[in-house]
Design an enzyme around this catalytic site. Structure first.
Site, PDB file in Angstrom:
ATOM      1  N   MET A  78     -36.084 -80.808 -12.842  1.00  0.00           N
ATOM      2  CA  MET A  78     -35.046 -80.286 -11.941  1.00  0.00           C
ATOM      3  C   MET A  78     -34.152 -81.430 -11.447  1.00  0.00           C
ATOM      4  O   MET A  78     -33.467 -81.293 -10.424  1.00  0.00           O
ATOM      5  CB  MET A  78     -35.685 -79.548 -10.770  1.00  0.00           C
ATOM      6  CG  MET A  78     -36.485 -78.333 -11.250  1.00  0.00           C
ATOM      7  SD  MET A  78     -36.731 -77.085  -9.990  1.00  0.00           S
ATOM      8  CE  MET A  78     -37.678 -77.988  -8.806  1.00  0.00           C
TER       9      MET A  78
ATOM     10  N   ALA B 201     -32.869 -85.258 -10.025  1.00  0.00           N
ATOM     11  CA  ALA B 201     -33.247 -86.245  -9.007  1.00  0.00           C
ATOM     12  C   ALA B 201     -34.381 -87.106  -9.582  1.00  0.00           C
ATOM     13  O   ALA B 201     -35.465 -87.230  -9.007  1.00  0.00           O
ATOM     14  CB  ALA B 201     -33.645 -85.585  -7.695  1.00  0.00           C
ATOM     15  N   LEU B 202     -34.091 -87.665 -10.734  1.00  0.00           N
ATOM     16  CA  LEU B 202     -35.146 -88.277 -11.560  1.00  0.00           C
ATOM     17  C   LEU B 202     -35.680 -89.571 -10.964  1.00  0.00           C
ATOM     18  O   LEU B 202     -34.961 -90.322 -10.311  1.00  0.00           O
ATOM     19  CB  LEU B 202     -34.596 -88.541 -12.964  1.00  0.00           C
ATOM     20  CG  LEU B 202     -34.095 -87.309 -13.720  1.00  0.00           C
ATOM     21  CD1 LEU B 202     -33.636 -87.709 -15.122  1.00  0.00           C
ATOM     22  CD2 LEU B 202     -35.146 -86.211 -13.790  1.00  0.00           C
TER      23      LEU B 202
ATOM     24  N   HIS C 286     -40.717 -88.815 -13.828  1.00  0.00           N
ATOM     25  CA  HIS C 286     -40.035 -88.096 -14.906  1.00  0.00           C
ATOM     26  C   HIS C 286     -39.862 -88.997 -16.128  1.00  0.00           C
ATOM     27  O   HIS C 286     -40.090 -88.591 -17.264  1.00  0.00           O
ATOM     28  CB  HIS C 286     -38.635 -87.646 -14.462  1.00  0.00           C
ATOM     29  CG  HIS C 286     -38.618 -86.720 -13.287  1.00  0.00           C
ATOM     30  ND1 HIS C 286     -38.135 -87.090 -12.055  1.00  0.00           N
ATOM     31  CD2 HIS C 286     -39.003 -85.433 -13.156  1.00  0.00           C
ATOM     32  CE1 HIS C 286     -38.219 -86.073 -11.227  1.00  0.00           C
ATOM     33  NE2 HIS C 286     -38.750 -85.053 -11.855  1.00  0.00           N
TER      34      HIS C 286
ATOM     35  N   LYS D  14     -49.177 -84.400 -11.595  1.00  0.00           N
ATOM     36  CA  LYS D  14     -48.766 -84.277 -10.192  1.00  0.00           C
ATOM     37  C   LYS D  14     -48.710 -82.797  -9.787  1.00  0.00           C
ATOM     38  O   LYS D  14     -49.075 -82.425  -8.677  1.00  0.00           O
ATOM     39  CB  LYS D  14     -47.397 -84.955 -10.045  1.00  0.00           C
ATOM     40  CG  LYS D  14     -46.519 -84.494  -8.927  1.00  0.00           C
ATOM     41  CD  LYS D  14     -46.840 -85.237  -7.676  1.00  0.00           C
ATOM     42  CE  LYS D  14     -45.956 -84.934  -6.486  1.00  0.00           C
ATOM     43  NZ  LYS D  14     -45.135 -83.784  -6.482  1.00  0.00           N
TER      44      LYS D  14
ATOM     45  N   GLN E 133     -49.327 -76.117 -11.816  1.00  0.00           N
ATOM     46  CA  GLN E 133     -48.200 -75.751 -12.692  1.00  0.00           C
ATOM     47  C   GLN E 133     -48.567 -76.011 -14.155  1.00  0.00           C
ATOM     48  O   GLN E 133     -48.228 -75.208 -15.032  1.00  0.00           O
ATOM     49  CB  GLN E 133     -46.963 -76.565 -12.303  1.00  0.00           C
ATOM     50  CG  GLN E 133     -45.793 -76.389 -13.241  1.00  0.00           C
ATOM     51  CD  GLN E 133     -44.522 -77.009 -12.714  1.00  0.00           C
ATOM     52  OE1 GLN E 133     -43.775 -76.369 -11.997  1.00  0.00           O
ATOM     53  NE2 GLN E 133     -44.273 -78.263 -13.063  1.00  0.00           N
TER      54      GLN E 133
HETATM   55  P1  AMP Z   1     -39.670 -81.541 -11.323  1.00  0.00           P
HETATM   56  O1  AMP Z   1     -38.340 -82.168 -11.567  1.00  0.00           O
HETATM   57  O2  AMP Z   1     -40.234 -81.798  -9.974  1.00  0.00           O
HETATM   58  O3  AMP Z   1     -39.708 -80.088 -11.722  1.00  0.00           O
HETATM   59  O4  AMP Z   1     -40.677 -82.271 -12.314  1.00  0.00           O
HETATM   60  C1  AMP Z   1     -40.453 -82.291 -13.703  1.00  0.00           C
HETATM   61  C2  AMP Z   1     -41.679 -82.786 -14.397  1.00  0.00           C
HETATM   62  O5  AMP Z   1     -41.990 -84.102 -13.947  1.00  0.00           O
HETATM   63  C3  AMP Z   1     -42.926 -81.925 -14.098  1.00  0.00           C
HETATM   64  O6  AMP Z   1     -43.692 -81.798 -15.280  1.00  0.00           O
HETATM   65  C4  AMP Z   1     -43.636 -82.753 -13.067  1.00  0.00           C
HETATM   66  O7  AMP Z   1     -45.043 -82.525 -13.030  1.00  0.00           O
HETATM   67  C5  AMP Z   1     -43.341 -84.159 -13.543  1.00  0.00           C
HETATM   68  N1  AMP Z   1     -43.521 -85.104 -12.445  1.00  0.00           N
HETATM   69  C6  AMP Z   1     -43.033 -85.005 -11.185  1.00  0.00           C
HETATM   70  N2  AMP Z   1     -43.458 -86.019 -10.430  1.00  0.00           N
HETATM   71  C7  AMP Z   1     -44.237 -86.792 -11.244  1.00  0.00           C
HETATM   72  C8  AMP Z   1     -44.972 -87.999 -11.063  1.00  0.00           C
HETATM   73  N3  AMP Z   1     -44.998 -88.615  -9.876  1.00  0.00           N
HETATM   74  N4  AMP Z   1     -45.653 -88.496 -12.109  1.00  0.00           N
HETATM   75  C9  AMP Z   1     -45.642 -87.877 -13.318  1.00  0.00           C
HETATM   76  N5  AMP Z   1     -44.968 -86.735 -13.558  1.00  0.00           N
HETATM   77  C10 AMP Z   1     -44.276 -86.202 -12.537  1.00  0.00           C
END
Ligand code: AMP
Length: 282
Positions: A30, A32-33, A37, A151, A155
């Site tokens: 989503m 805000a990398l 990510h 994390k 999900q």
């Molecule tokens: P999001 O943008 O929050 O939907 O996350 C996108 C992907 O990045 C999802 O598969 C998350 O589980 C993964 N993600 C988010 N935070 C972390 C982290 N700290 N370490 C590893 N993967 C992450």
């Protein structure tokens, strides 16, 4: 890096690449990398995939409209980071590309027990939203490999269930949680913490470590009570701290010392809701 905004153009391009022998690795986000990510992008790249990253802030998975409105958007920086990391394709769809018929009458996915506990209980509808967007993205991209972060432990389980429902052969990879130097799990929501709360936020990691160090066979309830008190002391408003079977997420009230177990927590610092988890016996 090639940027696609249209689903059909992306599908056509990926099919050509697959015909030419490429394997497709997909990292949904989503935006805000952060390094969490980017670690997924790196793993996909190392596995020699054509790596596709999507950035789409999915409206159907936000049960709290305030959370949706305040979700950080840093698209220019995201593009820069993805390009630097060697991402091959960025998919940046509009709402209409993902939900051409609108979001009113969406497909329902049978997630059973998984949807009734922990995040499912505290964020009603959230995992249906996750499945809706993932179902659509997977149909557009048709990846060979899917990379998601531990994390978001529950999900990962939900998306594995979705792959079963879709009778998909996509290979699912659960990737390690990336953390800040003090242990706080990286998250786009960390950007919303004020300076004081940012310092307190490490309390989540410390509490999980405490559980890992102190878990013993037998009844787990007093250990969990201590964990809740530790978070409350740091001004967290706790949604849950639970220990569960790592494969099923069934609550583990008693531990036999053998069963693989995971501690999971969600807690607020002011308006910001943070989640984290840790396998306790690995
Ligand atoms: P999001 O943008 O929050 O939907 O996350 C996108 C992907 O990045 C999802 O598969 C998350 O589980 C993964 N993600 C988010 N935070 C972390 C982290 N700290 N370490 C590893 N993967 C992450």
């Amino acid at each position: 890096m090639i940027l696609f905004k249209r689903a059909n153009e992306l599908t056509d391009y990926i099919r050509q690449q697959r015909s030419a022998g490429r394997k497709i690795g997909f990292v949904p986000t989503m935006g805000a990398l952060h390094q969490g990510h980017l670690s997924l992008i790196e793993i996909s790249g190392k596995n020699k995939n054509l790596t596709v990253c999507s950035i789409f802030i999915n409206p159907t998975q936000f049960n709290d409209p305030k959370d949706f409105q305040k979700y950080p958007i840093t698209i220019e920086k995201d593009i820069y980071l993805l390009e630097k990391k060697g991402t091959d394709i960025l998919f940046l769809p509009s709402d209409e590309e993902i939900y051409p018929g609108g979001t009113a009458n969406m497909q329902h996915f049978e997630l059973g027990y998984l949807e009734t506990v922990l995040e499912g209980k505290y964020r009603p509808g959230h995992f249906q939203g996750v499945c809706q967007v993932m179902h659509r993205l997977l149909r557009i991209i048709e990846p060979d490999h899917l990379y998601m972060g531990q994390k978001d432990y529950q999900q990962c389980m939900v998306v594995k269930r979705l792959l079963q429902i879709m009778q998909s052969e996509i290979i699912f990879h659960t990737c390690d949680t990336m953390r800040e130097p003090d242990g706080l799990a990286m998250s786009s929501r960390n950007k919303r913490l004020n300076d004081v709360d940012r310092k307190k936020a490490v309390g989540i990691f410390e509490t999980l470590l405490y559980l890992k160090k102190n878990v013993r066979p037998g009844d787990l309830s007093s250990l969990l009570d201590t964990a809740r008190a530790m978070l409350a002391e740091k001004d967290f408003k706790v949604d849950y701290v639970e220990i569960a079977d790592a494969e099923t997420l069934e609550p583990a009230h008693q531990w036999n010392g053998q069963q693989k177990i995971v501690a999971l927590t969600a807690a607020f610092l002011n308006e910001v809701r943070l989640i984290d988890n840790m396998i306790l016996n690995s």
